[in-house]
Design a protein around this motif. Structure first.
Motif, PDB file in Angstrom:
ATOM      1  N   TYR A 224      13.876  15.905-128.588  1.00  0.00           N
ATOM      2  CA  TYR A 224      14.426  17.147-128.041  1.00  0.00           C
ATOM      3  C   TYR A 224      13.286  18.076-127.607  1.00  0.00           C
ATOM      4  N   ASP A 310      20.180  25.062-125.786  1.00  0.00           N
ATOM      5  CA  ASP A 310      21.131  24.238-126.545  1.00  0.00           C
ATOM      6  C   ASP A 310      22.107  25.102-127.355  1.00  0.00           C
ATOM      7  N   ARG A 380      18.540  14.963-125.098  1.00  0.00           N
ATOM      8  CA  ARG A 380      18.184  14.284-126.345  1.00  0.00           C
ATOM      9  C   ARG A 380      18.698  12.854-126.294  1.00  0.00           C
TER      10      ARG A 380
END
Ligand SMILES: C[S@@+](CC[C@H](N)C(=O)[O-])C[C@H]1O[C@@H](n2cnc3c(N)ncnc32)[C@H](O)[C@@H]1O
Length: 397
Positions: A224, A310, A380
């Motif tokens: 990530y 995110d 991711r």
């Protein structure tokens, strides 16, 4: 066929694999297989190599051939069973582990994976207790607590889109522990896709529970890098800001990038455990425990840059968040965020996250912003591949 050339190429493949040069090893194993397509050592080596490279689906075919070669060592069948498990083929994985166990007793790691595969597969019959009893029987003295197995199993089944089995397990968990906010919400998501945002109590409980593992899981295991990618996209537009807000700052992964962009950085998050991690990391002038929209609404005109990495995955309808962000930004301020890539509109996914289509982001942002930056990225890795996302930088009108 030159037997010596085959042996030499195999030696090159094995040496490359041992040194972690996976691409070189793959090329050499494939070169052996061009010379001798049924070379079972090369098939096994290639399969293992693909397994290590996390290309599980591709690993299944060579491992299947390698496991069925005459006099194949039992470890080959075990590797095949693991590969099948990692592709979500729990039925074949359970059968393959069982077959391997008849030749030679499975080592502990393989036995507990076999137990999980057998249980996940049995869930297709709709009886969670029977499936978990099967897990306990196969795992024997190695069995873990059944609630832990059920919680982890729920996530795995959702990831592989085995939603009926996930509902069965989710209902078992919810009955045993009706006060569990996380499980109750995640089960509701599988039955009510109209929910337009994740409830704050769910987000708080989820990340309080996740905080300790977050950095290792996201950065080390799932690759990530969204905060840094967003910061790069922002910097391609503007490099200095006076007052920055990291909205849903989590453990503070964005802090190093944000410090390079500005003088004063505030982090806001619902989870106190995540905020404690951000405080440990440092880089923030203020850390505040608050709900994102409520915080924005009470800080009119206070920021030049708002970053939300995110975080919009916990909002379906983005209108309230965009309106509040426009209010909290000074004239000309930037709002930068990531979305999980959807086709159109917003959609609640079985993972309990939301995806957003570009059409929806454009329409919803149009009343207060214009889009000044956009980039497609991989957010991711997931059990079944990678999650695609889109980064946006909006300028307040
Ligand atoms: C996936 S994490 C991302 C953390 C950080 N931005 C990063 O990129 O590493 C999402 C974070 O957003 C926070 N969050 C989600 N919804 C929120 C809300 N409505 N208000 C405040 N924080 C929220 C969660 O608590 C969590 O820490």
């Amino acid at each position: 066929m030159d037997a010596q050339a085959i042996e030499d190429m195999l030696a090159i493949a094995v040496a490359a694999g041992a040194e972690g040069r996976l691409d070189d090893a793959e090329a050499a194993f494939r070169a052996v297989l061009v010379m001798k397509p049924d070379h079972d050592e090369a098939l096994f080596g290639l399969g293992l190599n693909l397994l290590i490279a996390r290309r599980f689906q591709e690993a299944v075919e060579p491992l299947t051939w390698a496991a069925h070669a005459p006099n194949a060592e039992p470890v080959r069948r075990q590797c095949l069973a693991h590969a099948l498990f990692l592709t979500g083929d729990f039925s074949r994985a359970a059968d393959t582990f069982a077959a391997a166990n008849t030749v030679e007793a499975l080592p502990e790691g393989a036995r507990v994976t076999w137990a999980r595969a057998a249980a996940y597969n049995a869930l297709d019959h709709g009886d969670a207790q029977a499936a978990l009893d099967l897990y306990a029987k196969v795992a024997g003295p190695l069995a873990e607590d059944l609630e832990t197995i059920a919680r982890q199993g729920f996530g795995i089944l959702v990831a592989f889109n085995r939603l009926d089995a996930a509902r069965t397990l989710g209902a078992w968990l919810a009955t045993r522990n009706p006060a569990d906010i996380i499980r109750t919400h995640e089960l509701r998501v599988l039955t009510d896709p109209s929910l337009d945002r994740a409830p704050p109590a769910y987000v708080e409980a989820l990340f309080d529970d996740f905080a300790e593992r977050f950095d290792r899981q996201l950065v080390e295991m799932l690759d990530y890098r969204t905060p840094a990618l967003l910061a790069d996209l922002i910097a391609s537009r503007q490099t200095r800001f006076k007052r920055i807000l990291d909205l849903g700052c989590g453990t503070g992964l964005a802090a190093p990038s944000l410090q390079r962009l500005g003088a004063h950085v505030t982090g806001v998050d619902l989870s106190s455990a995540m905020l404690a991690k951000a405080a440990e990391r440092g880089g923030y002038d203020h850390l505040v425990r608050a709900e994102a929209v409520a915080f924005l609404e009470s800080h009119a005109g206070r920021f030049d840059l708002i970053l939300a990495a995110d975080v919009l995955i916990y909002f379906g309808d983005l209108a309230p968040l965009f309106a509040a962000a426009a209010q909290a930004l000074a004239p000309g301020g930037l709002l930068a965020f990531s979305t999980e890539l959807g086709e159109t509109g917003w959609r609640l996914l079985p993972t309990a996250r939301y995806s957003h289509g570009d059409d929806y982001v454009r329409e919803t942002a149009a009343s207060g912003f214009r889009i000044v930056g956009r980039e497609d990225v991989v957010l991711r890795r997931e059990a079944t591949g990678v999650t695609h996302g889109r980064l946006y930088v909006l300028e307040k009108l």
